[in-house]
Design a protein around this motif. Sequence first.
Motif, PDB file in Angstrom:
ATOM      1  N   VAL A 110      33.934  31.805  51.002  1.00  0.00           N
ATOM      2  CA  VAL A 110      33.889  32.648  52.196  1.00  0.00           C
ATOM      3  C   VAL A 110      33.586  34.088  51.800  1.00  0.00           C
ATOM      4  O   VAL A 110      34.112  34.591  50.809  1.00  0.00           O
ATOM      5  N   LEU A 111      32.692  34.719  52.548  1.00  0.00           N
ATOM      6  CA  LEU A 111      32.521  36.171  52.444  1.00  0.00           C
ATOM      7  C   LEU A 111      33.210  36.768  53.656  1.00  0.00           C
ATOM      8  O   LEU A 111      32.793  36.538  54.784  1.00  0.00           O
ATOM      9  N   LEU A 112      34.286  37.506  53.404  1.00  0.00           N
ATOM     10  CA  LEU A 112      35.012  38.138  54.516  1.00  0.00           C
ATOM     11  C   LEU A 112      34.593  39.599  54.555  1.00  0.00           C
ATOM     12  O   LEU A 112      34.845  40.343  53.607  1.00  0.00           O
ATOM     13  N   ILE A 113      33.934  39.989  55.638  1.00  0.00           N
ATOM     14  CA  ILE A 113      33.437  41.363  55.705  1.00  0.00           C
ATOM     15  C   ILE A 113      34.282  42.174  56.675  1.00  0.00           C
ATOM     16  O   ILE A 113      34.539  41.767  57.803  1.00  0.00           O
ATOM     17  N   LEU A 137      35.512  36.335  48.878  1.00  0.00           N
ATOM     18  CA  LEU A 137      35.219  37.703  48.468  1.00  0.00           C
ATOM     19  C   LEU A 137      35.503  38.601  49.664  1.00  0.00           C
ATOM     20  O   LEU A 137      34.956  38.394  50.742  1.00  0.00           O
ATOM     21  N   VAL A 138      36.402  39.582  49.456  1.00  0.00           N
ATOM     22  CA  VAL A 138      36.693  40.523  50.533  1.00  0.00           C
ATOM     23  C   VAL A 138      35.714  41.686  50.401  1.00  0.00           C
ATOM     24  O   VAL A 138      35.703  42.400  49.399  1.00  0.00           O
ATOM     25  N   ILE A 139      34.845  41.822  51.398  1.00  0.00           N
ATOM     26  CA  ILE A 139      33.811  42.851  51.336  1.00  0.00           C
ATOM     27  C   ILE A 139      34.217  44.008  52.230  1.00  0.00           C
ATOM     28  O   ILE A 139      34.445  43.828  53.427  1.00  0.00           O
ATOM     29  N   ALA A 156      40.444  47.974  42.905  1.00  0.00           N
ATOM     30  CA  ALA A 156      41.126  47.122  41.922  1.00  0.00           C
ATOM     31  C   ALA A 156      42.521  46.761  42.414  1.00  0.00           C
ATOM     32  O   ALA A 156      42.953  45.603  42.336  1.00  0.00           O
ATOM     33  N   LYS A 157      43.219  47.760  42.962  1.00  0.00           N
ATOM     34  CA  LYS A 157      44.580  47.488  43.456  1.00  0.00           C
ATOM     35  C   LYS A 157      44.542  46.549  44.653  1.00  0.00           C
ATOM     36  O   LYS A 157      45.369  45.638  44.754  1.00  0.00           O
ATOM     37  N   LEU A 158      43.587  46.773  45.553  1.00  0.00           N
ATOM     38  CA  LEU A 158      43.484  45.913  46.734  1.00  0.00           C
ATOM     39  C   LEU A 158      43.213  44.474  46.312  1.00  0.00           C
ATOM     40  O   LEU A 158      43.794  43.535  46.849  1.00  0.00           O
ATOM     41  N   PRO A 165      38.814  38.746  44.849  1.00  0.00           N
ATOM     42  CA  PRO A 165      37.928  39.842  44.465  1.00  0.00           C
ATOM     43  C   PRO A 165      37.547  40.687  45.675  1.00  0.00           C
ATOM     44  O   PRO A 165      37.460  40.173  46.781  1.00  0.00           O
ATOM     45  N   VAL A 166      37.362  42.002  45.435  1.00  0.00           N
ATOM     46  CA  VAL A 166      37.018  42.912  46.523  1.00  0.00           C
ATOM     47  C   VAL A 166      35.761  43.679  46.128  1.00  0.00           C
ATOM     48  O   VAL A 166      35.632  44.106  44.976  1.00  0.00           O
ATOM     49  N   ALA A 167      34.831  43.822  47.044  1.00  0.00           N
ATOM     50  CA  ALA A 167      33.611  44.606  46.781  1.00  0.00           C
ATOM     51  C   ALA A 167      33.478  45.686  47.832  1.00  0.00           C
ATOM     52  O   ALA A 167      33.600  45.410  49.024  1.00  0.00           O
TER      53      ALA A 167
END
Lengths: 642, 95
Positions: A110-113, A137-139, A156-158, A165-167
């Motif tokens: 899942v890409l969560l935007i 991936l939390v975008i 990084a903390k989030l 992973p967060v982008a």
Amino acid sequence: MSGCHDCADCPAAKFPPPPAKAAHVIAIVGPPNSGKSTLFNRLTGLHQKVANFPGVTVEHHVGRLRADTDREVLLVDLPGVYSLLPHSEDERVTHDVLTGLRPGMEPEAVLLILDCTNLGRHLLLAAPILNLKLPTLVILNMADDLRNRGGQVDVAKLSAELGAPVALISASSGEGVDKVYQFIQGTAAGRAKVKAPLIQLPVLQDIPKCRRWASEVGAGAAYRAPEPPRWTRRLDAVFLHPWAGPLIFLAVVILVFQSIFAWATPVMDGMKTLVEASGAWVAPHIPTPLLRSLVVDGVWSGVGSVLVFLPQILLLFFFIGILEDSGYLARAALIADRTMRKFGLQGKSFIPLLSAYACAVPAVMSARTIENKRDRIATIMIAPLMTCSARLPVYTLIIAAFLPNRPLLGPILGTQAAALLGLYVLGFLAAVLTARLLKSSILKSGGTPFVLEMPPYRWPTLRSISLRLVDRARVFLRKAGTVILVVALLLWVAAHLPLQNGKPPEIGQSFAGQIGHAMEPVIKPLGFDWKIGIGLLTSLAARETIVATLGTIYGMEGEAASHGLQQALHADLTPGGALALLIFFAFAMQCMSTLAIVRRETGGWRWPAAQFAYMGLLAYAGAFLANQLAGGAVTRLIAFLQ
Amino acid sequence: MQVSFNKTDSEDTDSLLHLAALEPGQEAVLDHLRLPEDISRRLMELGFLPGHTIGVGKAAPGGDPRVYRVDGSEVALRHETASRLLVRRPKKEKL
């Protein structure tokens, strides 16, 4: 997809999975206004198609990822939702796809935007998505906005807090999108792991608890919310000013109306000429006359009648694209809401109904900006009652044939123009009354309130607008094109068969003529004879066709014959019948393109069939009353004017 | 962000007023939503959560619908909906 009735729409039909490795399906989820579609377009470009899930009217896009991966990667753009609690159709579909209840579409990742300028509220959706335990991936989108407005977040903390992973990206500028590709390459190769979040996920049904969880997560990631968007406040001071706001709104409306009505006309005429010229060019290369007629008069003119709408549609969607992407559409809907509410509709119905004055096809397509399903269907149902440009040639012909032009208000308004104006008002009144009827009965909104999010103003990008134009053009050509082609062919067959001595018959002897004669008893009370009957039949494809058909029947063609045609009509129709014919055209649903598009947009034949029946009934009743009751009055009025 | 979910004390209920009664530019804290559950939930997802501050923004000509600033975003509601949201004025505000 078993039980699928719409094979052309099925993503599996377009992208057959390679035999060795099945496609890697990734779902994109996010709240409305999070930039979901912008990211989807950036990742897939033109390798995408629109589709409806079987049995529901929710639309989604499926696209192929433009990246080097071992397996083919399919991205599914799900409808924008705030939560996974299924209380609307959009949410149910999103919920079903993500939980694997839609066979053939089970996502592996899942890409969560989320919009990071409003992380606290957008993180609400993270709780139910992470709870699915799929690689996610939390975008965080709108990174540039966050920075410019002095906000901050520790990625990084989030990532540690959420266990995913967060982008941090900007979908519109492309910043950080490489992280998304990396993630997809990882999941496609099966390298993704799912970790549990540091802070335990809340009970999903309890929104206040979810919101508290989101605040805690945000605080843990050193999230600092950005300053309020200063430019948005400034622009709203103008666009929502008590009197400047409505004036600007009016200017925008006139610009859109002018563009689809006046500016598109030369392009549409050019298109028509092009189709006719190419038909004339092809004709000599076809040996048999019958086949030539089939290709040129059947197929070619059928295709042409579809193509002719394209410039108008593209122009309208160009403007709507700018309005929507810039954020002005929400303000326009706010300003229009009070007026539209009087008809039982809402602010967002305004632009589609305005477009319907040019053509119902783009109007129905643009109704998609209305999220409330009942309001959207009501808007679609009444749009074809607005006086579209295809009615104009018919109106002008009949009015010119029967009504002498005398000045009514000095040089400004003559009797003919007044009659035309009256027909516009008639269509508008029918639309408004139908809206009230629908909204107080089968399409009653229940308790669903009007809720309108006001997004910050943004610069529209040419890229996103042009992608949307291509998308709309494709949908229109495929959907309307196929139906129109079939109908055009059927009509050609009806008008050219059965053969007599190897030649097409006189139109009176053809199948169409026989049907015209057969229906004469039905249309006699309206004041129509079998010739008008044939015209009504062929105008089912498109309203203006009746002019050409009557020209053929009376053996007169071309512009020069317009006067002759008027005289011929005069001999065959009583004044009452002429009024009946005008009213019939004002109400009847004689447009295959519109029916095809309504079918597409409402996800089945139910609504277009109801629309066709309702408008047909209205047309018949209106024409009947006009001919029976007003015939004498019209005759006296015409005599008086002469 | 400090969030409180406690119901207002009973002696406080007199000071409740509905959101539509606020003047432009004013702020108030949402106490509760007097709406069916599914609609309340939809509004809560948009940020209308008890305990959160709501600010009154611009409005359409005629004052309805009106834009409310809530939880970092702006959402327009009609008068009929806003009058179902009960708010209390923040303690620090002087009348």
